[in-house]
Design an enzyme around this catalytic site. Structure first.
Site, PDB file in Angstrom:
ATOM      1  N   CYS A 233       0.475   3.606   3.352  1.00 57.56           N
ATOM      2  CA  CYS A 233       0.972   3.209   4.666  1.00 57.56           C
ATOM      3  C   CYS A 233       2.309   3.903   4.941  1.00 57.56           C
ATOM      4  O   CYS A 233       2.985   4.355   4.007  1.00 57.56           O
ATOM      5  CB  CYS A 233       1.145   1.692   4.723  1.00 57.56           C
TER       6      CYS A 233
ATOM      7  N   HIS B 183      -6.641   1.845   1.875  1.00 61.45           N
ATOM      8  CA  HIS B 183      -6.218   2.581   3.070  1.00 61.45           C
ATOM      9  C   HIS B 183      -7.182   3.751   3.308  1.00 61.45           C
ATOM     10  O   HIS B 183      -7.571   4.451   2.366  1.00 61.45           O
ATOM     11  CB  HIS B 183      -4.801   3.119   2.859  1.00 61.45           C
TER      12      HIS B 183
ATOM     13  N   HIS C   3      -3.876   0.726   8.376  1.00 56.53           N
ATOM     14  CA  HIS C   3      -4.425   0.330   7.081  1.00 56.53           C
ATOM     15  C   HIS C   3      -5.810  -0.300   7.199  1.00 56.53           C
ATOM     16  O   HIS C   3      -6.632  -0.169   6.275  1.00 56.53           O
ATOM     17  CB  HIS C   3      -3.472  -0.656   6.400  1.00 56.53           C
TER      18      HIS C   3
ATOM     19  N   CYS D  30       0.837  -1.206   0.000  1.00 55.57           N
ATOM     20  CA  CYS D  30       0.000   0.000   0.000  1.00 55.57           C
ATOM     21  C   CYS D  30       0.871   1.255   0.000  1.00 55.57           C
ATOM     22  O   CYS D  30       1.712   1.431   0.886  1.00 55.57           O
ATOM     23  CB  CYS D  30      -0.902   0.005   1.232  1.00 55.57           C
TER      24      CYS D  30
ATOM     25  N   HIS E  97      -8.574   7.030   3.392  1.00 59.84           N
ATOM     26  CA  HIS E  97      -8.063   8.293   2.869  1.00 59.84           C
ATOM     27  C   HIS E  97      -9.162   9.045   2.133  1.00 59.84           C
ATOM     28  O   HIS E  97     -10.199   8.491   1.781  1.00 59.84           O
ATOM     29  CB  HIS E  97      -6.880   8.051   1.919  1.00 59.84           C
TER      30      HIS E  97
ATOM     31  N   GLN F 287      -9.541  12.915  -0.492  1.00 57.65           N
ATOM     32  CA  GLN F 287      -8.826  13.749  -1.446  1.00 57.65           C
ATOM     33  C   GLN F 287      -9.321  15.191  -1.346  1.00 57.65           C
ATOM     34  O   GLN F 287     -10.396  15.453  -0.800  1.00 57.65           O
ATOM     35  CB  GLN F 287      -9.017  13.231  -2.873  1.00 57.65           C
TER      36      GLN F 287
ATOM     37  N   ASN G  96     -13.923   8.817  -0.763  1.00 60.47           N
ATOM     38  CA  ASN G  96     -14.547   7.661  -1.388  1.00 60.47           C
ATOM     39  C   ASN G  96     -14.204   6.438  -0.549  1.00 60.47           C
ATOM     40  O   ASN G  96     -13.042   6.236  -0.200  1.00 60.47           O
ATOM     41  CB  ASN G  96     -14.024   7.435  -2.805  1.00 60.47           C
TER      42      ASN G  96
END
Length: 362
Positions: A74, A183, A132, A71, A185, A187, A172
Site C-alpha cells: 500500500c 494487495h 488494497h 500491507c 500485484h 511479479q 498469483n
C-alpha cells in the site's frame, strides 16, 4: 503514460508508471532505515534432468500474510512507511526485497556433476493499483494498458541485465494459490537460464516447423477459431480459448493473432485490444463460481537471445479450483511423473465460462 525512476532506502530501484503524463510528480523519499540489499541465492543443476534449481534461503524471512493495515504494498502514510514512499500511485514496480535472483548475487562457479553458480538475475514486484481491496479484473482498460506497457518496459530492461536469459511476468491471486500478500500485484522474474517449460515449448515448436513449415501456435489458433467450441472471446487482435489439452480444471489461453516473441513487440493497437478482451475473460472467470477465482496468470515469452523466431507470445491463466469449494491437488501422477489428469473436459469448461455471468459487468 509517464515513467519515473527513484530508489528505496536500501538502494533498490522503484519505478512509477502513471496513467497520465500530468499525474503528480513522484518525489517522495523512503525514510526507512534498511540494510543494503544483498542476497546469497544460488543455482544448482540437477544431473538427472538437466534442470536448474534455485536456492534462496533468505526468503524464509519474507513478509507473510500481514493484516491490511500493515500491507507493505500500500502507499506510505504518516507514521507508516511501506515499500512505496508515495501517498498514492497508479502502477509501481520495485525490486523485490527478498528475491530469488539478484544482480547482487555472488558466489563461486563450480563445474562438476552438480554445477553451481550464483543466482544472478532480478526479481521485481508489480503493484497494479494503490487500492488494497480491489482486483485486476475490476481495473479500467486504461489501467490494464498501463500495466501492459510497464511489463513490456520491464521485459526490455531485465533482458538487458548481465546474466538474464529469460524474463517472466506473472500474477498469483488467492490464498489457494499460496499468495502471502493480498494487495493486487504481480511479479517479473529475470532468470539466469531458460526455464524447462519454455525450453520444451521451443523444442516442440522447432520440430513442428521443420515437419509442417508452419508455427504450431498458428495452427492451434486456426483450429480453435475454426471449431469455436472452446473459444471464449475473439477480438480484432486476440483470441481467448480453453486449450484442447488443458491440464488444469480452469485454464484459458489468450493469444495474439500475429506471431510476436514478447510483450515489447506488441503494437499500440494490440495492447489496447488486449486490455479490453482480458477484462472480459477475468469477468467470466470470477463469474464461474460467483467468487474471486484463485489463479496464476503467466506470460509465455521468448528467451532473451534464443528461440525468438519460434516463440509465440501468449498469456496462460489457470486455477486449482475444480468446483466452487474443491481444489485440485497435484497427486502422484502430476507431481511425480508430470503426467496430468484433468477432471474437467475443456469443452465443458468453455461452455460454462461462456454461460457464466460477467461479474464485473463486461
Amino acid at each position: 503514460m509517464r515513467r519515473t525512476v527513484r530508489n528505496l532506502a536500501d538502494g533498490r530501484e522503484i519505478l512509477y508508471f502513471d496513467d497520465h503524463p500530468d499525474a503528480p510528480g513522484r518525489t517522495a523519499v523512503d525514510t526507512r532505515d534498511l540494510p543494503r540489499n544483498e542476497t546469497a541465492s544460488q543455482i544448482r543443476r540437477d544431473p538427472l534432468t538437466g534442470e536448474w534449481v534455485a536456492l534462496a534461503a533468505h526468503r524464509q524471512t519474507r513478509t507473510y500474510k500481514p493484516p491490511a493495515g500493515l500491507c507493505p504494498l500500500c502507499p506510505s502514510a504518516p507514521g507508516r512507511p511501506t515499500e512505496v514512499p508515495e501517498s498514492s500511485y497508479d502502477v509501481v514496480v520495485f525490486e523485490n526485497r527478498f528475491p530469488s535472483f539478484s544482480q547482487h548475487a555472488t558466489g563461486p562457479v563450480e563445474p562438476g556433476l552438480v554445477p553451481v553458480g550464483p543466482g544472478l538475475g532480478r526479481c521485481e514486484v508489480v503493484c497494479f493499483t494503490d487500492r488494497h481491496t480491489t482486483s485486476f479484473g475490476e481495473l479500467p482498460p486504461s489501467r490494464v494498458r498501463t500495466i501492459v506497457d510497464a511489463l513490456a518496459d520491464r521485459t526490455t530492461s531485465l533482458g538487458a541485465l548481465p546474466g538474464v536469459r529469460q524474463v517472466f511476468p506473472f500474477e498469483n491471486r488467492g490464498d489457494e494459490i499460496g499468495v502471502t500478500l493480498s494487495h493486487p500485484h504481480g511479479q517479473v522474474y529475470g532468470y539466469p537460464f531458460v526455464t524447462p517449460r519454455t525450453a520444451l515449448m521451443l523444442t516442440t515448436a522447432e520440430a513442428y516447423l521443420a515437419e509442417h513449415g508452419r508455427p504450431v501456435m498458428g495452427d492451434v489458433l486456426e483450429m480453435e477459431r475454426s471449431a469455436g467450441t472452446r473459444v471464449l472471446f475473439e477480438s480484432e487482435h486476440w483470441t481467448a480459448f480453453v486449450p484442447a489439452a488443458a491440464r488444469w480444471p480452469v485454464e484459458v489461453h489468450v493469444v495474439p493473432h500475429r506471431q510476436v516473441p514478447d510483450l515489447p513487440a506488441l503494437t499500440e493497437e494490440e495492447r489496447d485490444d488486449f486490455a479490453e478482451l482480458y477484462l472480459r475473460v477475468l469477468g467470466r472467470l470470477d463469474g464461474l463460481y460467483d467468487r474471486q477465482l484463485p489463479y496464476i496468470a503467466a506470460w509465455h515469452q521468448a528467451p532473451v537471445s534464443t528461440g525468438r523466431d519460434l516463440a509465440w507470445l501468449h498469456l496462460e491463466v489457470f486455477s486449482v479450483l475444480r468446483t466452487a469449494d474443491k481444489l485440485k491437488y497435484l497427486a502422484g501422477s502430476e507431481s511425480g511423473m508430470a503426467v496430468w489428469i484433468n477432471d474437467v473436459t475443456p469443452e465443458d469448461l468453455a461452455a460454462r465460462l461462456r454461460a457464466a455471468p460477467a461479474r464485473y459487468g463486461r
